[in-house]
Design an enzyme around this catalytic site. Structure first.
Site, short mmCIF file in Angstrom:
data_model
loop_
_atom_site.label_atom_id
_atom_site.label_comp_id
_atom_site.label_asym_id
_atom_site.label_seq_id
_atom_site.Cartn_x
_atom_site.Cartn_y
_atom_site.Cartn_z
N ASP A 1 80.30 -11.10 -58.05
CA ASP A 1 81.48 -11.99 -58.46
C ASP A 1 80.77 -13.26 -59.12
O ASP A 1 81.18 -13.60 -60.20
CB ASP A 1 82.48 -12.20 -57.65
CG ASP A 1 83.74 -12.07 -57.93
OD1 ASP A 1 83.99 -11.63 -58.97
OD2 ASP A 1 84.59 -12.66 -57.43
N CYS B 1 94.46 6.93 -68.17
CA CYS B 1 95.95 6.76 -67.69
C CYS B 1 96.87 7.76 -68.27
O CYS B 1 97.99 8.00 -67.82
CB CYS B 1 96.42 5.48 -67.98
SG CYS B 1 95.45 4.05 -67.19
N CYS C 1 101.06 7.23 -69.00
CA CYS C 1 101.57 6.21 -67.76
C CYS C 1 101.50 4.80 -68.45
O CYS C 1 100.49 4.29 -68.97
CB CYS C 1 100.86 6.47 -66.64
SG CYS C 1 101.12 5.10 -65.26
N CYS D 1 102.12 0.02 -64.87
CA CYS D 1 101.67 -1.37 -64.52
C CYS D 1 102.18 -2.32 -65.35
O CYS D 1 102.57 -3.44 -65.16
CB CYS D 1 100.26 -1.20 -64.51
SG CYS D 1 99.24 -0.64 -65.84
N CYS E 1 104.64 -5.66 -64.32
CA CYS E 1 104.18 -6.78 -64.33
C CYS E 1 105.48 -7.95 -64.49
O CYS E 1 105.75 -7.94 -65.46
CB CYS E 1 102.95 -7.24 -65.15
SG CYS E 1 102.24 -8.91 -64.93
N CYS F 1 99.09 -14.33 -65.68
CA CYS F 1 98.85 -13.31 -64.29
C CYS F 1 98.98 -14.26 -63.03
O CYS F 1 98.48 -15.35 -63.01
CB CYS F 1 97.41 -12.87 -64.31
SG CYS F 1 96.94 -11.82 -63.24
N CYS G 1 98.02 -11.44 -56.48
CA CYS G 1 99.15 -10.28 -56.66
C CYS G 1 98.36 -8.71 -56.78
O CYS G 1 97.28 -8.75 -57.17
CB CYS G 1 99.83 -10.74 -58.02
SG CYS G 1 100.96 -9.41 -58.42
N CYS H 1 100.08 -4.81 -60.18
CA CYS H 1 99.84 -3.67 -61.19
C CYS H 1 98.83 -2.66 -60.37
O CYS H 1 98.80 -1.51 -60.92
CB CYS H 1 99.20 -4.30 -62.17
SG CYS H 1 97.58 -5.01 -61.77
N CYS I 1 100.36 1.70 -59.29
CA CYS I 1 99.44 2.81 -59.86
C CYS I 1 99.21 4.17 -59.06
O CYS I 1 99.00 4.18 -57.90
CB CYS I 1 97.88 2.19 -60.10
SG CYS I 1 97.02 3.38 -60.95
FE1 SF4 Z 1 97.02 3.49 -65.87
FE2 SF4 Z 1 97.75 2.90 -63.25
FE3 SF4 Z 1 98.68 1.50 -65.18
FE4 SF4 Z 1 99.44 3.90 -64.81
S1 SF4 Z 1 99.90 2.30 -63.45
S2 SF4 Z 1 98.94 2.73 -66.75
S3 SF4 Z 1 97.56 4.97 -64.33
S4 SF4 Z 1 96.44 1.68 -64.71
#
Ligand code: SF4
Length: 352
Positions: A123, A177, A180, A183, A187, A203, A230, A233, A237
């Protein structure tokens, strides 16, 4: 040697491990473009160290390889608090824990190959860990910009051990993804401006941790009860949800130092002075926000909770010498009042 290093890393407790060439990260251009857009906000250290982030060889001359590791930080259960803290900050600060393990790994490598030099990066060392993690096969980029492992999800700390040793390399991770977009829709501040693009300035994680200034008013109500960081997101998922045929996905961390610490109530935070803050959060990632930042965040959470019992605590900061705390306290009081009036109206309607 590559297989031996990976086995050693797993024995040290790392959940994921892979190897990649220590090359300029493939997404370096995107990173520089992201910086140029101003999406990093006040994190000027990202700009300052950009040249190092895109060139691992500047960190370790003659670097040939990167051993990339992932350590799961998700606890089995979330603590019972009256606010929210990002999972990664619930236990002890991860920097020291991962660095120790990587240095143990380096020591083991040097015991059999004394000429090898290495550098552990966690990091704070300016490596694009996620890019190297993708190259090393640990996971792929989600639309939430997190690195996602198809079988294990995204609640991982990443670390990199740069080595002057040639290794055999893993293939980059495959996955995605699909259609999908949970997220992006979840947000509350719209920080994911489009798939794979995070405007850090919006964010909640950035606002509550990195931003030293006042939090822009338009983001305060959407912050809800997030006091530090937070996870929204990641929580929405699907790759972080348990599945019957993928039991590893829901497995909690096995690192005892990542177990949630005892956390003070919101009341205790709002009555905490700087000395207590230092004592209470010693060895915790939460100390990064410093006392003023945590009180600023706590005032916003208190305002959002709408609990009239918190009013006297908020009022204490209305005359505070710090202008940021003073202004935030006035906002929190106004929000409490507005919510009380709304509730009164609702009660009135219900009574009617
Ligand atoms: Fe991708 Fe997860 Fe976001 Fe769905 S919730 S778009 S799988 S990062």
């Amino acid at each position: 040697m590559s297989e031996w290093i990976k086995a050693y890393a797993r024995a040290l407790g790392f959940d994921l491990v892979g190897t990649a060439p220590a090359q300029s990260p493939p997404h370096a251009e995107s990173f520089l473009h992201w910086l140029a857009q101003g999406y990093a906000g006040a994190m000027e250290y990202l700009q300052r160290t950009a040249h190092l982030r895109v060139n691992p060889a500047e960190l370790l001359p003659d670097a040939r390889s990167a051993v990339v590791v992932g350590l799961n930080y998700a606890p089995a259960e979330l603590p019972d608090t009256d606010y929210r803290i990002a999972r990664y900050a619930l236990g002890d600060d991860y920097h020291q824990i991962i660095r120790e393990k990587l240095e143990t790994l380096l020591g083991a490598i040097q015991a059999v190959a004394p000429d090898v030099r290495g550098r552990a990066c966690v990091d704070s060392a300016p490596v694009l860990e996620r890019d190297l993690a993708w190259l090393a096969g640990l996971g792929w980029y989600g639309k939430n910009t997190c690195l996602i492992n198809t079988h294990r999800g995204s609640y991982f700390f990443l670390g990199v051990l740069l080595l002057t040793l040639e290794l055999e390399y893993d293939a980059p991770a495959e996955g995605g993804c699909g259609t999908c977009r949970l997220c992006l829709d979840a947000c509350p501040t719209g920080a994911l401006t489009e798939p794979y693009v995070l405007d850090a300035r919006k964010c909640i994680s950035y606002l509550t941790i990195e931003l030293r200034d006042t939090i822009p008013e338009r983001y305060r109500a959407p912050m809800g009860e997030w006091l530090f960081g937070c996870d929204i997101c990641q929580e929405v998922c699907p790759f972080n949800r348990p599945r019957a045929h993928q039991p590893l996905r829901a497995r909690p961390t096995h690192e005892p130092r990542f177990q949630p610490r005892a956390l003070p109530r919101l009341y205790d935070i709002l009555t905490m002075d700087e000395a207590e803050f230092t004592e209470r959060f010693r060895g915790s990632a939460i100390k990064r926000t410093k006392w003023r930042g945590l009180i600023r965040n706590a005032l916003i959470v208190a305002g959002n909770k709408g609990d009239p019992a918190l009013r006297p605590l908020i009022e204490r900061y209305c005359q505070h010498e710090d202008p940021i705390l003073r202004e935030t306290a006035h906002w929190a009081l106004a929000r409490l009042t507005a919510q009380a009036e709304d509730n009164g109206c609702l009660t009135g309607n219900n009574d009617a």
